[in-house]
Design an enzyme around this catalytic site. Structure first.
Site, PDB file in Angstrom:
ATOM      1  N   CYS A 382     -16.917  92.661  55.837  1.00  0.00           N
ATOM      2  CA  CYS A 382     -15.994  92.945  56.936  1.00  0.00           C
ATOM      3  C   CYS A 382     -14.648  92.266  56.695  1.00  0.00           C
ATOM      4  CB  CYS A 382     -16.633  92.567  58.274  1.00  0.00           C
ATOM      5  SG  CYS A 382     -15.940  93.535  59.619  1.00  0.00           S
ATOM      6  N   HIS A 508     -21.516  95.412  58.208  1.00  0.00           N
ATOM      7  CA  HIS A 508     -22.297  94.160  58.147  1.00  0.00           C
ATOM      8  C   HIS A 508     -23.712  94.430  57.627  1.00  0.00           C
ATOM      9  CE1 HIS A 508     -19.510  91.445  60.261  1.00  0.00           C
ATOM     10  NE2 HIS A 508     -19.095  92.558  60.846  1.00  0.00           N
ATOM     11  N   GLU A 510     -25.800  92.439  56.518  1.00  0.00           N
ATOM     12  CA  GLU A 510     -26.738  91.349  56.833  1.00  0.00           C
ATOM     13  C   GLU A 510     -27.652  91.687  58.017  1.00  0.00           C
ATOM     14  OE1 GLU A 510     -23.487  91.296  57.302  1.00  0.00           O
ATOM     15  OE2 GLU A 510     -22.848  90.068  59.005  1.00  0.00           O
TER      16      GLU A 510
HETATM   17  N1  GLN Z   1     -11.035  90.794  62.309  1.00  0.00           N
HETATM   18  C1  GLN Z   1     -11.373  91.940  61.536  1.00  0.00           C
HETATM   19  C2  GLN Z   1     -11.339  93.224  62.343  1.00  0.00           C
HETATM   20  O1  GLN Z   1     -11.375  93.187  63.539  1.00  0.00           O
HETATM   21  C3  GLN Z   1     -12.723  91.769  60.870  1.00  0.00           C
HETATM   22  C4  GLN Z   1     -13.869  91.735  61.830  1.00  0.00           C
HETATM   23  C5  GLN Z   1     -15.136  91.212  61.244  1.00  0.00           C
HETATM   24  O2  GLN Z   1     -15.132  90.581  60.186  1.00  0.00           O
HETATM   25  N2  GLN Z   1     -16.248  91.398  61.911  1.00  0.00           N
HETATM   26  O3  GLN Z   1     -11.286  94.288  61.801  1.00  0.00           O
END
Ligand code: GLN
Length: 534
Positions: A382, A508, A510
């Site tokens: 992410c 994600h 994970e």
């Molecule tokens: N801050 C970034 C976004 O909003 C990444 C979010 C995250 O890593 N979950 O896109």
């Protein structure tokens, strides 16, 4: 009709109620039962999505896009339960629903009260999960500690439910702490007695008491707790600190907890067998053939719970390679102060997890640069993908000061930015791109090598996206766009040409890793880290 197991906690928080509930789920599944688990959180936030990780720990995302408590992660890792937005109930959610009904006039002129309206709403919600998910058993974990004001409506609701359901259909399990006082050389049962007394005052009689302890309780100690807490001595269960959380179901089975549940709930199922779990998970965690050091570079490193699913998925990736994981937690702000070399020299893999806000960003960018330049396996998740893109844009494509508009609104090169649909959104709660989305994998890539299939689905939680205006320039310089969300042509996974293993994804992964089924990206990341250590 489903059977219900209510899990409460006493004496202190962080007793491992989530692991206890998950382990009970595992024991019941081993008997062939279908289970689900519900977490009741007594705070007023509608969900934990708006909370700081320092307040709450990780926010776990379900397939259907709910931002939930991290215990739901344990539920999914230990069992086959498919948790949904309904598996996490908060005081905020319950009140929101009751107040909306009141505004619509649904209460027909009545005074709306905690009992019965709030408690009815809680009961309705719990029963609905049982019927919607068509399970044999529902394990309901009540967050917080008995004695807190906040959790009273939940406790009252489960008291009533137990009465309605009757014997054979509901069991109350209370998890407490039995401290070992070193100077006296003995364990103390008094806090447990007080905690059970507090429960009884509100009408709940625990059937089973699970005692978290450093040292196993003797027969005498169990009998003492049984006598004072009004349970049978074999209903006092040892939960001695385990070497790994995945040992807990096996320890509970040895203590006879599964037979006890079968008896109390009148379940006619065969004796459960955990031998696959012991063989595939425990044995590999306890005596691996190799070891590898991997750094996780984040800004919430100080808090154990902030990257819970990341650490678990790495553990799964390691056990899938018969390897011991040596985790090096690096604060990205330390890298900003002292440089990446000092903290990352010698590690065999670098993982940059998700995150929000500007603090620590440049340290993460330096970590990605260090991995790229030194051919160290890199796994970006992410935000970890977004900063890898920023680093590549700045240092390989020559786009000076390229950035995400999250950190620099006016950057000349917004390589990561908001989609138009996100720009209009004002509210913070539940408004990100959330939950499972399809992704298409490009054949012939390292990503494909990991997944071994073209169509995958992964869970998201972010607002910002890779800016497609920069796709061409980055591709020319060696980024492979190995995963795409076809409906909107969004970049989901990137990898680097000419690097042993550099993969970063917008989702994600994970959240879908299990000890018995390590996520392919985590497994291949550890494999790559192992192969550079040889
Ligand atoms: N801050 C970034 C976004 O909003 C990444 C979010 C995250 O890593 N979950 O896109």
């Amino acid at each position: 009709m489903s059977k219900f197991i209510f899990v409460t906690g006493g004496v202190v928080s962080s007793l491992g109620k989530g692991i206890t509930a998950s382990s009970i789920g595992k024991l019941l599944e081993a008997k062939g039962l279908l289970v689900t688990l519900i977490k009741c959180d007594p705070y007023i936030n509608v969900d934990p999505g708006t909370m700081n990780p320092y307040q709450h720990g990780e926010v776990y995302v379900t397939e259907d896009g709910a931002e939930t408590d991290l215990d739901l992660g344990h539920y999914e890792r230990f069992t086959n339960a498919k948790v949904t937005k309904d598996n996490n109930i908060t005081t905020g959610k319950i009140y929101y629903s009751v107040i909306s009904k009141e505004r619509k006039g649904d209460y027909l002129g009545k005074t709306v009260q905690i009992i019965p309206h709030i408690t009815d709403e809680i009961k309705h919600h719990i029963k609905k999960v049982a019927s919607d998910q068509k399970v044999d058993a529902v394990i309901v974990e009540i967050g917080g500690t008995v004695g807190d004001i906040e959790s009273l409506p939940f406790l009252e609701a489960i008291r009533q439910l137990r009465l309605e359901l009757g014997r054979d259909y509901a069991v109350n399990i209370h998890v407490t702490l039995v401290p070992f006082i070193k100077s006296a050389g003995e364990i103390k049962t008094k806090p447990t007695q007080h905690s059970v007394a507090a429960l009884r005052q509100i009408g709940i009689m625990p059937d089973i008491i699970v005692c978290r302890t450093e040292k196993a309780l003797s027969k005498d100690a169990k009998e003492k707790i049984a006598l004072f807490c009004n349970v049978e001595p074999n209903c006092v269960i040892n939960a001695v600190d385990a070497k790994t959380i995945y040992e807990v179901p096996v320890n509970f089975k040895k203590e006879g907890l599964d037979l006890l549940l079968t008896r109390l709930l009148n379940i006619k199922h065969p004796d459960g067998n955990l031998s696959d779990w012991e063989h595939n998970v425990l044995k590999r965690i306890k005596s691996p053939a190799h070891s590898v050091e991997i750094a996780v570079v984040g800004k919430y490193i100080a808090l154990q719970d902030a990257y819970k699913s990341i650490y678990e998925a790495l553990t799964h990736g390691a056990l899938g390679n018969n390897t011991r994981l040596i985790l090096k937690k690096v604060d990205s702000e330390d890298i900003e102060e002292d440089g990446a070399e000092k903290y990352l020299n010698g590690v065999k893999g670098i993982l940059v997890p998700g995150g929000f806000g500007h603090r620590g960003i440049e340290g993460k960018i330096n970590a990605a640069k260090f991995a790229r330049e030194n051919s160290i396996p890199y796994f970006g998740i992410c935000l970890g993908m977004q900063i890898a893109v920023i680093e590549f844009a700045r240092n390989v494509c020559g786009l000076k000061n390229a950035n995400s508009t999250e950190f620099d609104k006016d950057t000349k090169y917004p390589v990561v930015a908001l989609l138009d649909e996100q720009k209009k959104i004002q509210d913070k709660g539940a408004t990100m791109r959330l939950g499972a989305y399809e992704c298409r994998i490009k054949k012939g890539t390292k990503t494909y090598e990991a997944y071994q299939k073209e169509k995958i689905s992964e869970r998201h939680r972010h607002r910002y996206e890779f800016n497609n205006n920069y796709r061409e320039v980055m591709q020319k310089k060696g980024i492979i766009f190995s995963g795409i969300y076809p409906k909107k042509d969004l970049v989901e996974i990137i990898e680097l040409n000419c690097h042993p293993w550099f993969i970063a994804c917008q989702f994600h992964p994970e959240f879908q890793s299990k000890p018995e089924k390590p996520h392919p990206l985590f497994k291949n990341f550890v494999k790559a880290a192992l192969s550079i250590s040889k």
